[in-house]
Design an enzyme around this catalytic site. Structure first.
Site, mmCIF file in Angstrom:
data_model
loop_
_atom_site.group_PDB
_atom_site.id
_atom_site.type_symbol
_atom_site.label_atom_id
_atom_site.label_comp_id
_atom_site.label_asym_id
_atom_site.label_seq_id
_atom_site.Cartn_x
_atom_site.Cartn_y
_atom_site.Cartn_z
ATOM 1 N N GLY A 69 -7.246 26.877 25.785
ATOM 2 C CA GLY A 69 -6.104 26.094 26.249
ATOM 3 C C GLY A 69 -4.782 26.822 26.221
ATOM 4 C CD GLU A 286 1.117 35.399 7.601
ATOM 5 O OE1 GLU A 286 0.893 36.618 7.714
ATOM 6 O OE2 GLU A 286 0.264 34.591 7.197
ATOM 7 C CG HIS A 289 0.673 39.626 4.446
ATOM 8 N ND1 HIS A 289 -0.092 40.099 3.413
ATOM 9 C CD2 HIS A 289 0.218 38.365 4.700
ATOM 10 C CE1 HIS A 289 -0.960 39.161 3.053
ATOM 11 N NE2 HIS A 289 -0.785 38.104 3.813
ATOM 12 C CG ASP A 360 -4.094 37.304 2.515
ATOM 13 O OD1 ASP A 360 -4.587 37.606 3.610
ATOM 14 O OD2 ASP A 360 -2.995 36.713 2.375
HETATM 15 P P1 ADP Z 1 -7.577 28.801 28.692
HETATM 16 O O1 ADP Z 1 -8.133 29.486 29.914
HETATM 17 O O2 ADP Z 1 -6.847 29.740 27.780
HETATM 18 O O3 ADP Z 1 -8.557 27.957 27.942
HETATM 19 P P2 ADP Z 1 -6.128 27.295 30.663
HETATM 20 O O4 ADP Z 1 -5.552 28.400 31.454
HETATM 21 O O5 ADP Z 1 -7.315 26.613 31.208
HETATM 22 O O6 ADP Z 1 -6.433 27.790 29.181
HETATM 23 O O7 ADP Z 1 -4.942 26.243 30.394
HETATM 24 C C1 ADP Z 1 -5.146 24.864 30.459
HETATM 25 C C2 ADP Z 1 -3.895 24.141 30.915
HETATM 26 O O8 ADP Z 1 -2.863 24.204 29.930
HETATM 27 C C3 ADP Z 1 -3.249 24.731 32.144
HETATM 28 O O9 ADP Z 1 -3.871 24.302 33.323
HETATM 29 C C4 ADP Z 1 -1.816 24.231 32.037
HETATM 30 O O10 ADP Z 1 -1.687 22.901 32.438
HETATM 31 C C5 ADP Z 1 -1.582 24.250 30.547
HETATM 32 N N1 ADP Z 1 -0.913 25.503 30.124
HETATM 33 C C6 ADP Z 1 -1.365 26.397 29.217
HETATM 34 N N2 ADP Z 1 -0.488 27.419 29.071
HETATM 35 C C7 ADP Z 1 0.537 27.164 29.909
HETATM 36 C C8 ADP Z 1 1.747 27.860 30.229
HETATM 37 N N3 ADP Z 1 2.063 29.015 29.633
HETATM 38 N N4 ADP Z 1 2.558 27.312 31.155
HETATM 39 C C9 ADP Z 1 2.244 26.154 31.769
HETATM 40 N N5 ADP Z 1 1.130 25.456 31.505
HETATM 41 C C10 ADP Z 1 0.282 25.932 30.588
HETATM 42 ZN ZN ZN Z 2 -2.014 36.441 4.054
#
Ligand code: ADP
Ligand code: ZN
Length: 450
Positions: A69, A286, A289, A360
């Site tokens: 996501g 963090e 570290h 850690d």
């Molecule tokens: P992944 O491939 O990393 O699992 P996706 O590309 O399928 O994630 O992202 C899912 C949805 O989350 C996108 O279609 C969009 O609606 C939203 N999203 C994630 N990152 C962004 C971003 N940087 N800008 C705008 N929308 C984003």
């Molecule tokens: Zn740590």
């Protein structure tokens, strides 16, 4: 004629196949560093001649890795649109079949298609489904598929105008052969968004929605640490639905708060969204570290973050020394010191320690144990203690291990105390920005030292 491999794949995923990408980088909020790195690839596809004339090989494989996501698919598709290349989407799981040879023939068809449609970007989601390390099980269908995939990747030396992008959230599971030079040799981490990026993603998704005049975006940003771009898009949508249900004209913070609760309630790991107190602890942890790693190695980490990823609440990403084949005793002691510096920093600042250091501590213990039992680096000089330690020396060995750990911890405490102004500055900036890269850190060190 029908597209042969829309036939092939559309039984499993609607998105599969050749897609004309209708978006470009303006549809991806934030993630500027990633975009910049990928734009170079757009140039390869755009002007292959330029690179051919210099005899330069274009990178054939780019691996986007990180939690789900976070926009990996989105970025790849946007890149295709950006450089007017054909976007070819497939999911790794589509190549996993019962019958030997089918996966491999699908791979062949996929690359064949891409070559015909060049310039093209092949995007393979869930790359781990095909690329999982061999030897873990004896699966000849999977091995054949992976082998065919490697053959196709190697066939790219001719600047064919095809770039392969893969996405995975399990880079650790991938077969090392896939990651070798000439294959997926560019690795780009796409993590959960920092506060600044969350703000941009939220802004992007509310752009065309009626938002209340007194809406405070920062309140939403603050409450969504640890969530992905997909979660944020979902929260915006949920809050719109809530507002509609109540018959309101605009969406306000109250709708967002409810949408956040609804979205996070469904999460497997609710602790991923940190409270402000936890954020403070992780920031200092963090920072500890980071500072000790700089003081001992003189190298700034590539990235420090307090945005949770997987089971870790924050982490320091450093490519330095990762591929060293041998380590000296001093280097091992430094490693242990860096590992314990997170907890040491917590103790100095809060007067108490937390479970956040669990991993850690485990790693530090393993290293100290190996120093004594495997590497012959204790008071017993070159004597090692392989296998079962249930012998009369057991207590003595444990004492040696404790000594190493205690010395490293004390060293960390001492160094952090001596440099508490830098520690504070790193932690405070980290708390605010959530993500720091090497150049941010350089500025902090510069500021703290003058
Ligand atoms: P992944 O491939 O990393 O699992 P996706 O590309 O399928 O994630 O992202 C899912 C949805 O989350 C996108 O279609 C969009 O609606 C939203 N999203 C994630 N990152 C962004 C971003 N940087 N800008 C705008 N929308 C984003
Ligand atoms: Zn740590």
């Amino acid at each position: 004629m029908r597209h042969s491999y829309i036939n092939f794949f559309n039984n499993k995923s609607e998105e599969s196949g050749v897609i004309k990408s209708d978006i470009d980088f303006s549809s991806v909020a934030g993630l500027d560093e990633i975009k910049e790195e990928l734009l170079e690839i757009s140039d390869f596809l755009d002007k292959p001649e330029k690179y051919k004339n210099f005899g330069a090989k274009i990178p054939s494989g780019v691996l986007l890795y990180g939690p789900p996501g976070t926009g990996k698919t989105l970025i790849a598709k946007a890149l295709a649109g950006q450089c007017k290349a054909t976007f070819i989407y497939a999911s790794g799981s589509e190549f996993i079949e019962k019958f030997v040879g089918i996966g491999a023939s699908r791979i062949r068809a996929l690359f064949e298609k891409a070559r015909k449609k060049a310039p093209a970007i092949i995007f393979i989601d869930e790359l781990d489904a095909i690329g999982v390390s061999r030897n873990t099980d004896n699966n000849s269908e999977r091995d054949q598929t992976l082998n065919q995939f490697l053959i196709e990747l190697d066939g790219f030396s001719d600047n064919s105008g095809v770039v392969v992008m893969g996405a995975t959230n399990r880079i650790d599971m991938l077969d090392k052969a896939l990651l070798r030079p000439g294959r997926f040799d560019r690795h780009i981490f796409v993590g959960n968004p920092s506060a600044i990026t969350r703000r941009e993603i939220l802004k992007y998704h509310i752009k065309n929605k009626p938002i209340a005049k007194n809406f405070k975006i920062d309140s939403v940003v603050e409450k969504t640490n640890g969530l992905s771009g997909a979660h944020l898009a979902n929260i915006v949508n949920e809050s719109a639905l809530l507002a509609i249900r109540k018959g309101k004209k605009t969406i306000n913070n109250e709708d967002f708060d409810k949408a956040i609760i609804k979205t996070t309630a469904g999460l497997k790991n609710k602790s991923m969204v940190l409270s402000n107190k936890e954020k403070r602890i992780v920031s200092f942890h963090e920072a500890g570290h980071t500072l000790i790693s700089f003081l001992l190695n003189g190298i700034l980490p590539d990235k420090v973050t307090i945005v949770p990823y997987g089971v870790s609440l924050g982490f320091v990403l450093s490519s330095f020394g990762e591929d060293k084949m041998i380590l000296t005793k001093n280097e091992l002691e430094d490693k242990i010191c860096i590992l314990l510096a997170g907890r040491a920093s917590e103790e100095i600042i809060f007067g108490e320690i937390s479970t956040g250091a669990q991993n850690d501590i485990l790693k530090a213990n393993e290293l100290a144990y190996s120093m004594v039992c495997d590497y012959g680096m204790s008071k017993y000089k070159n004597k090692i203690f392989p296998g079962d330690k249930n012998n009369f020396l057991k207590e003595d060995i444990e004492h040696e291990i404790s000594n190493i750990l205690d010395n490293a911890y004390e060293k960390a405490i001492g160094l952090l105390n001596e440099n508490s102004n830098v520690l504070n500055l790193i932690a405070k900036t980290l708390y605010k920005k959530e993500d720091l890269n090497a150049s941010d850190l350089e500025k902090i060190f510069h500021m703290a030292l003058i």
